[in-house]
Scaffold this motif. Structure first.
Motif, mmCIF file in Angstrom:
data_model
loop_
_atom_site.group_PDB
_atom_site.id
_atom_site.type_symbol
_atom_site.label_atom_id
_atom_site.label_comp_id
_atom_site.label_asym_id
_atom_site.label_seq_id
_atom_site.Cartn_x
_atom_site.Cartn_y
_atom_site.Cartn_z
ATOM 1 N N GLN A 41 0.808 -1.212 0.000
ATOM 2 C CA GLN A 41 0.000 0.000 0.000
ATOM 3 C C GLN A 41 0.845 1.268 0.000
ATOM 4 O O GLN A 41 0.440 2.295 -0.535
ATOM 5 N N ASP A 42 2.005 1.218 0.630
ATOM 6 C CA ASP A 42 2.838 2.428 0.743
ATOM 7 C C ASP A 42 3.813 2.582 -0.424
ATOM 8 O O ASP A 42 4.726 3.403 -0.373
ATOM 9 N N SER A 43 3.620 1.803 -1.477
ATOM 10 C CA SER A 43 4.562 1.837 -2.605
ATOM 11 C C SER A 43 4.462 3.142 -3.383
ATOM 12 O O SER A 43 3.370 3.672 -3.594
ATOM 13 N N THR A 44 5.613 3.643 -3.801
ATOM 14 C CA THR A 44 5.689 4.717 -4.786
ATOM 15 C C THR A 44 6.193 4.107 -6.078
ATOM 16 O O THR A 44 7.181 3.373 -6.087
ATOM 17 N N LEU A 45 5.509 4.388 -7.174
ATOM 18 C CA LEU A 45 5.901 3.868 -8.473
ATOM 19 C C LEU A 45 6.759 4.888 -9.210
ATOM 20 O O LEU A 45 6.605 6.106 -9.017
ATOM 21 N N TYR A 46 7.644 4.373 -10.065
ATOM 22 C CA TYR A 46 8.538 5.214 -10.856
ATOM 23 C C TYR A 46 8.492 4.766 -12.311
ATOM 24 O O TYR A 46 8.177 3.608 -12.614
ATOM 25 N N LYS A 96 9.818 1.286 -18.470
ATOM 26 C CA LYS A 96 9.248 0.242 -17.619
ATOM 27 C C LYS A 96 8.822 0.885 -16.313
ATOM 28 O O LYS A 96 9.223 2.013 -15.996
ATOM 29 N N LEU A 97 8.034 0.161 -15.538
ATOM 30 C CA LEU A 97 7.638 0.606 -14.213
ATOM 31 C C LEU A 97 8.511 -0.073 -13.168
ATOM 32 O O LEU A 97 8.878 -1.249 -13.316
ATOM 33 N N THR A 98 8.856 0.660 -12.112
ATOM 34 C CA THR A 98 9.548 0.069 -10.973
ATOM 35 C C THR A 98 8.917 0.595 -9.689
ATOM 36 O O THR A 98 8.108 1.520 -9.710
ATOM 37 N N ARG A 99 9.334 0.014 -8.571
ATOM 38 C CA ARG A 99 8.987 0.561 -7.262
ATOM 39 C C ARG A 99 10.213 1.215 -6.635
ATOM 40 O O ARG A 99 10.328 1.296 -5.423
ATOM 41 N N GLY A 100 11.123 1.696 -7.495
ATOM 42 C CA GLY A 100 12.253 2.480 -7.007
ATOM 43 C C GLY A 100 13.610 1.910 -7.316
ATOM 44 O O GLY A 100 14.612 2.630 -7.288
ATOM 45 N N THR A 101 13.695 0.607 -7.611
ATOM 46 C CA THR A 101 14.971 -0.032 -7.939
ATOM 47 C C THR A 101 14.731 -1.049 -9.041
ATOM 48 O O THR A 101 13.602 -1.466 -9.291
ATOM 49 N N TRP A 102 15.810 -1.465 -9.676
ATOM 50 C CA TRP A 102 15.667 -2.506 -10.695
ATOM 51 C C TRP A 102 15.325 -3.852 -10.068
ATOM 52 O O TRP A 102 14.812 -4.744 -10.757
ATOM 53 N N GLU A 103 15.581 -3.985 -8.778
ATOM 54 C CA GLU A 103 15.180 -5.218 -8.093
ATOM 55 C C GLU A 103 13.672 -5.294 -7.913
ATOM 56 O O GLU A 103 13.134 -6.361 -7.609
ATOM 57 N N ASP A 106 10.942 -11.660 -17.069
ATOM 58 C CA ASP A 106 11.233 -10.320 -17.564
ATOM 59 C C ASP A 106 10.336 -9.998 -18.757
ATOM 60 O O ASP A 106 9.942 -10.884 -19.511
ATOM 61 N N ILE A 107 10.004 -8.736 -18.909
ATOM 62 C CA ILE A 107 9.222 -8.290 -20.054
ATOM 63 C C ILE A 107 10.054 -7.318 -20.878
ATOM 64 O O ILE A 107 11.016 -6.723 -20.384
ATOM 65 N N ASN A 108 9.682 -7.150 -22.142
ATOM 66 C CA ASN A 108 10.359 -6.178 -22.996
ATOM 67 C C ASN A 108 10.027 -4.769 -22.535
ATOM 68 O O ASN A 108 9.019 -4.523 -21.862
ATOM 69 N N ASN A 109 10.874 -3.824 -22.911
ATOM 70 C CA ASN A 109 10.571 -2.427 -22.632
ATOM 71 C C ASN A 109 9.232 -2.062 -23.260
ATOM 72 O O ASN A 109 8.923 -2.473 -24.377
ATOM 73 N N VAL A 120 0.214 -3.413 -14.752
ATOM 74 C CA VAL A 120 1.375 -4.171 -14.284
ATOM 75 C C VAL A 120 0.888 -5.539 -13.822
ATOM 76 O O VAL A 120 0.037 -5.631 -12.942
ATOM 77 N N GLU A 121 1.431 -6.584 -14.409
ATOM 78 C CA GLU A 121 1.000 -7.929 -14.041
ATOM 79 C C GLU A 121 1.648 -8.411 -12.749
ATOM 80 O O GLU A 121 1.040 -9.171 -11.990
ATOM 81 N N GLY A 122 2.878 -7.989 -12.504
ATOM 82 C CA GLY A 122 3.561 -8.423 -11.289
ATOM 83 C C GLY A 122 4.850 -7.662 -11.112
ATOM 84 O O GLY A 122 5.330 -6.973 -12.016
ATOM 85 N N TRP A 123 5.397 -7.769 -9.911
ATOM 86 C CA TRP A 123 6.681 -7.134 -9.593
ATOM 87 C C TRP A 123 7.752 -8.209 -9.442
ATOM 88 O O TRP A 123 7.453 -9.360 -9.118
ATOM 89 N N ALA A 124 8.988 -7.797 -9.677
ATOM 90 C CA ALA A 124 10.094 -8.750 -9.595
ATOM 91 C C ALA A 124 10.138 -9.390 -8.214
ATOM 92 O O ALA A 124 10.077 -8.706 -7.189
#
Length: 517
Positions: free
Chosen positions: A153-158, A199-206, A216-219, A235-239
């Motif tokens: 819930q507290d995620s920031t997307l980038y 691409k979307l992240t939650r702040g890091t490539w991890e 992994d998905i394509n750009n 977004v289907e899922g996070w790493a």
């Protein structure tokens, strides 16, 4: 029948008049429910108001009545307003920033008019987009992102991507805000025709986005338009953690740790691929191909986005006798990749985005004066310039072209792969044009049709690559003789695309039988 008292007979007309007046008042007003559907990029903490000239729409402060979120994209309010009168109102946002309703073209929506005809009535209102009271004239791209249920819930997307507005692939630079209906949103302005990759992240490539199976998905890609566009992303899922990718290396692989003498350049690893007969023919000496971005060439466990398969491709081509046996040296990049792979500082409009750019001369000096002598003394090389090549992709292609011109006695076979010709307003073309004549360089140049298509100087383009080819031809290089120019239909700007054509690159730069010096 009970006789009516004198007092009651006196007051009866007054009671009748009062009752009729109340009933008349009720008939002249309507209980109205306003339901406002807002665009999906509306901030989750937005304060929305409905304002009009009638006192019933003024609110205590005169700014209008505050709408209440009903969940999703609907806000509503109830009030009582006069019937059978034309009432004008507007919907606007007072926080987190003052915004008004705009139409699709970006112009403020004029006050809307409603005439209430029923005792109880619902009025539906839709807002196309929000903007400043002055409206919006420049192109606008709005990203609206739906996230999976397991997103904290507290995620920031980038939104990292290939443009300065997207942080130049910095995974934590360009933040989205939380929008209504559990979504996240971001509004940016790009010049028309920009080819975006992101691409979307939650702040890091991890924490980068992946598909539902953790693959992994394509750009993601988008070519920007001339007006307003809303881009919906799911977004289907996070790493999630997964077993490390095992190194898959083919052939005789060696590693070196190298520390440049100039402290401005950081220490780095070097990966070396030796040809299949290296051990069995101790007197044979081999040409050498130096390549940038070494961690992406042979080992998927160290690659940014997979690997080129340089070791497998070279092993097969050499074994089959399709290319001359050679040594391939991959120089790992560092966090200073952009600085080291650019020959001049960034164009003024991008100087803040690339403050340390323009160190290619220093990087080239390290290659020529330190790394190459180390390789020549460690392995059985043919050190002469006519046997030595330099290759790379993107900025690596740019720096290969530049260092080939700067050191034509050291590197004579160049792999200029998907070159970033755009850098510093096509400075590399300016440098080719300034050559006094043709240099003894054998050049492979290529570009993919899906790498970019823009007049802007922030993305690789077919037009830019063709302009570099034309500049080389004007200096005396011959297409299909000592200059091979290839446009790859559908080719993208990634490791997989470069892997697909690396065999063609090797065949041109190191053919079998070998080139005659």
């Amino acid at each position: 029948m009970v006789p009516m008292g004198p007092l009651l007979r006196h007051r009866l007309p007054l009671l009748l008049a009062f009752t009729l007046g109340v009933l008349a008042g009720c008939d002249s007003e309507s209980d109205v429910l306003f339901e406002v559907t807002v665009p999906p990029e509306t901030p989750a903490d937005a304060v929305l108001r409905l304002q009009g000239a009638d006192p019933g729409l003024g609110g205590s402060s005169g700014q209008g009545l505050e709408l209440v979120s009903q969940g999703g994209r609907v806000f509503s309010l109830k009030t009582r307003l006069p019937k059978d009168e034309a009432l004008t109102y507007r919907v606007w946002m007072s926080a987190p920033a003052e915004q008004v309703a705009l139409d699709a073209s970006g112009q403020p929506v004029p006050g809307q008019t409603v005439t209430l005809t029923k005792k109880s009535q619902t009025v539906g209102v839709s807002v196309e987009r929000w903007g400043p009271p002055s409206g919006i004239t420049q192109p606008q791209t709005v990203f609206v992102v739906e996230v999976p249920e397991d997103t904290p819930q507290d995620s920031t997307l980038y939104l990292p991507g290939n443009q300065p507005e997207l942080g130049n692939w910095d995974p934590g630079a360009v933040a989205l805000y939380k929008a209504v209906d559990g979504r996240h949103a971001l509004s940016l302005s790009f010049a028309p025709g920009r080819k975006l990759e992101f691409k979307l992240t939650r702040g890091t490539w991890e924490t980068v986005e992946r598909d539902a199976q953790n693959n992994d998905i394509n750009n993601r890609t988008l070519t920007t338009g001339t007006g307003f566009e809303r881009v919906s992303i799911t977004v289907e899922g996070w790493a999630k953690p997964r077993p490390p990718i095992p190194p898959v290396l083919t052939g005789d692989i060696r590693y070196l740790e190298v520390t440049p003498s100039n402290a401005t350049l950081k220490p780095r690893k070097v990966i070396v691929w030796l040809p299949p007969d290296y051990k069995d023919t101790p007197t044979r000496r081999y040409p050498v191909l130096y390549m940038h971005d070494g961690q992406n060439l042979m080992d998927a466990s160290t690659g940014f986005n997979g690997e080129w398969g340089v070791d497998e491709t070279a092993q097969q081509l050499v074994t089959e006798g399709q290319v001359e046996p050679l040594i391939i040296v991959g120089i790992y990049n560092t966090v200073d990749r952009i600085a080291e792979y650019t020959q001049v500082p960034a164009a003024p409009q991008h100087a803040e985005d690339y403050p340390d750019a323009g160190r290619a001369d220093l990087y080239g000096q390290f290659l020529v004066e330190e790394l190459k002598p180390l390789i020549d003394s460690t392995y059985r090389t043919r050190p002469e310039g006519q046997y030595t090549g330099l290759a790379g992709s993107s900025l690596g292609g740019l720096v290969s072209m530049y260092l080939g011109m700067k050191h034509p006695g050291t590197f004579t076979r160049l792999g200029v792969i998907s070159p970033s010709v755009w850098w510093a307003n096509q400075n590399i073309i300016t440098q080719v044009n300034a050559l006094p004549g043709k240099l003894p360089l054998r050049i492979w140049e290529d570009i993919g049709t899906d790498e970019g298509d823009s007049s802007q100087d922030t993305t690789e383009t077919v037009e830019d690559a063709q302009a570099l080819r034309d500049a080389l031809v004007a200096k005396g290089w011959g297409v299909d003789t000592d200059l091979k120019y290839t446009v790859v239909e559908g080719g993208q700007h990634n490791e997989a695309a470069w892997a697909d054509r690396f065999d063609h690159i090797l065949r041109f730069l190191y053919p079998q039988p070998p080139l005659v010096p």
